[in-house]
Design an enzyme around this catalytic site. Structure first.
Site, PDB file in Angstrom:
ATOM      1  N   LYS A 183       6.447 -15.747   8.684  1.00  0.00           N
ATOM      2  CA  LYS A 183       5.056 -15.702   9.156  1.00  0.00           C
ATOM      3  C   LYS A 183       4.153 -15.436   7.953  1.00  0.00           C
ATOM      4  CE  LYS A 183       2.810 -13.820  13.243  1.00  0.00           C
ATOM      5  NZ  LYS A 183       2.876 -12.713  14.195  1.00  0.00           N
TER       6      LYS A 183
HETATM    7  C1  E4P Z   1       0.582 -13.037  16.625  1.00  0.00           C
HETATM    8  O1  E4P Z   1       1.684 -13.502  16.404  1.00  0.00           O
HETATM    9  C2  E4P Z   1       0.259 -11.618  16.641  1.00  0.00           C
HETATM   10  O2  E4P Z   1       1.441 -10.867  16.515  1.00  0.00           O
HETATM   11  C3  E4P Z   1      -0.393 -11.138  17.889  1.00  0.00           C
HETATM   12  O3  E4P Z   1      -0.378 -12.103  18.914  1.00  0.00           O
HETATM   13  C4  E4P Z   1      -1.701 -10.466  17.689  1.00  0.00           C
HETATM   14  O4  E4P Z   1      -2.158 -10.002  18.918  1.00  0.00           O
HETATM   15  P1  E4P Z   1      -3.298  -8.870  19.046  1.00  0.00           P
HETATM   16  O5  E4P Z   1      -4.615  -9.529  18.821  1.00  0.00           O
HETATM   17  O6  E4P Z   1      -3.140  -8.391  20.458  1.00  0.00           O
HETATM   18  O7  E4P Z   1      -2.967  -7.830  18.032  1.00  0.00           O
END
Ligand code: E4P
Length: 214
Positions: free
Chosen positions: A83
Site C-alpha cells: 500500500k
Molecule cells: C483504506 O484502505 C483505509 O485503511 C481506510 O479505509 C481509511 O478509513 P477511515 O477514513 O475510516 O480512516
C-alpha cells in the site's frame, strides 16, 4: 464484488473470516498502531487467517525508501499487497513495482486525476476514500462513479477498492456503480445483516413454532 475488511484487529479478522465472506484485508499505519503489536508479527497472524490479498502500507515517502520497504514486505508472502500513498514518489514506485510483478494498492486517493495516475502506473488497486470526502462535503460516491467510468473507458485493469466506508449505504451504492472491491470496517460488516423485519419475522416464526411444541 470482493469484500475486504479494513482493520488490523485479529479478533475482528477472525470473526469476519468465519462468516465465509472475506476476500482480503486492508491495514494502514493508524490501524496497526491501534493494535500496539510488531507489524511483521501482525501480518503473519493475518496471513494465517485469510488466504487473499493483505494490504501492508509503507511509511517512507521517498522513492528509495518506499522501494526498500516494499521489497521487504513483498518478500513476506505472495498475498502481501504494498500500500503506497498517492504522491509523486509513490507513483514512481508503483510503476517500478508493477513492472516487477509486485502488487500495489494506491491509497489516500481523493480525485479522479489521482486515480488516472495510479492506473497509468499499473497499480493493482486504487483506494478512493469515500467517507473522508463526505466529511468535507464532497461526494465520495460521485468520485467512485467517475473513476469506474474512466477506467472502463480505457480498459485500465486497476481495481477500484472503495475505502473509508462508514455505513451500509456506501457499500450498496458502490456495488450499484460496479466498484470491484469494498474494504469494510468490522462494525459496518455486522450492520449489513440487520433488518427490523428479519428480526421481528424470525421472532414470530420461533414463537409460533413453540406453540406446536407445547
Ligand atoms: C483504506 O484502505 C483505509 O485503511 C481506510 O479505509 C481509511 O478509513 P477511515 O477514513 O475510516 O480512516
Amino acid at each position: 464484488m470482493k469484500f475486504f475488511i479494513d482493520t488490523a484487529n485479529i479478533d475482528e479478522i477472525r470473526e469476519a473470516a468465519s462468516m465465509g465472506l472475506l476476500d482480503g484485508v486492508t491495514t494502514n499505519p493508524s490501524l496497526v498502531a491501534k493494535e500496539g503489536k510488531n507489524f511483521r508479527e501482525l501480518l503473519n497472524e493475518i496471513l494465517e487467517i485469510v488466504d487473499g490479498p493483505i494490504s501492508a502500507e509503507v511509511v517512507s515517502t521517498d522513492f528509495k525508501g518506499i522501494m526498500k520497504e516494499a521489497k521487504e514486505l513483498a518478500a513476506i508472502h505472495k498475498n502481501i499487497v504494498i500500500k503506497i500513498p498517492l504522491i509523486q514518489e509513490g507513483i514512481k514506485a508503483v510503476k517500478a513495482l508493477s513492472s516487477e510483478g509486485i502488487k500495489t494498492n494506491v491509497t489516500l486517493c481523493f480525485s479522479a486525476s489521482q486515480a488516472i495516475l495510479a492506473a497509468k502506473a499499473g497499480a493493482t488497486y486504487i483506494s478512493p476514500f469515500v467517507g473522508r470526502l463526505d466529511d468535507i462535503s464532497h461526494s465520495g460516491m460521485q468520485l467512485i462513479d467517475q473513476i469506474v467510468t474512466i477506467y472502463r473507458n480505457y480498459g485500465f485493469e486497476t481495481q477500484v477498492l472503495v475505502a473509508s466506508i462508514r455505513h451500509p449505504l456506501h457499500l450498496v451504492e458502490a456495488a450499484e456503480i460496479g466498484a470491484d472491491v469494498a474494504t469494510i470496517p468490522f462494525g459496518v460488516i455486522k450492520k449489513l445483516f440487520n433488518h427490523p423485519l428479519t428480526k421481528s419475522g424470525l421472532e414470530k416464526f420461533l414463537s409460533d413454532w413453540k406453540t406446536l411444541e407445547e
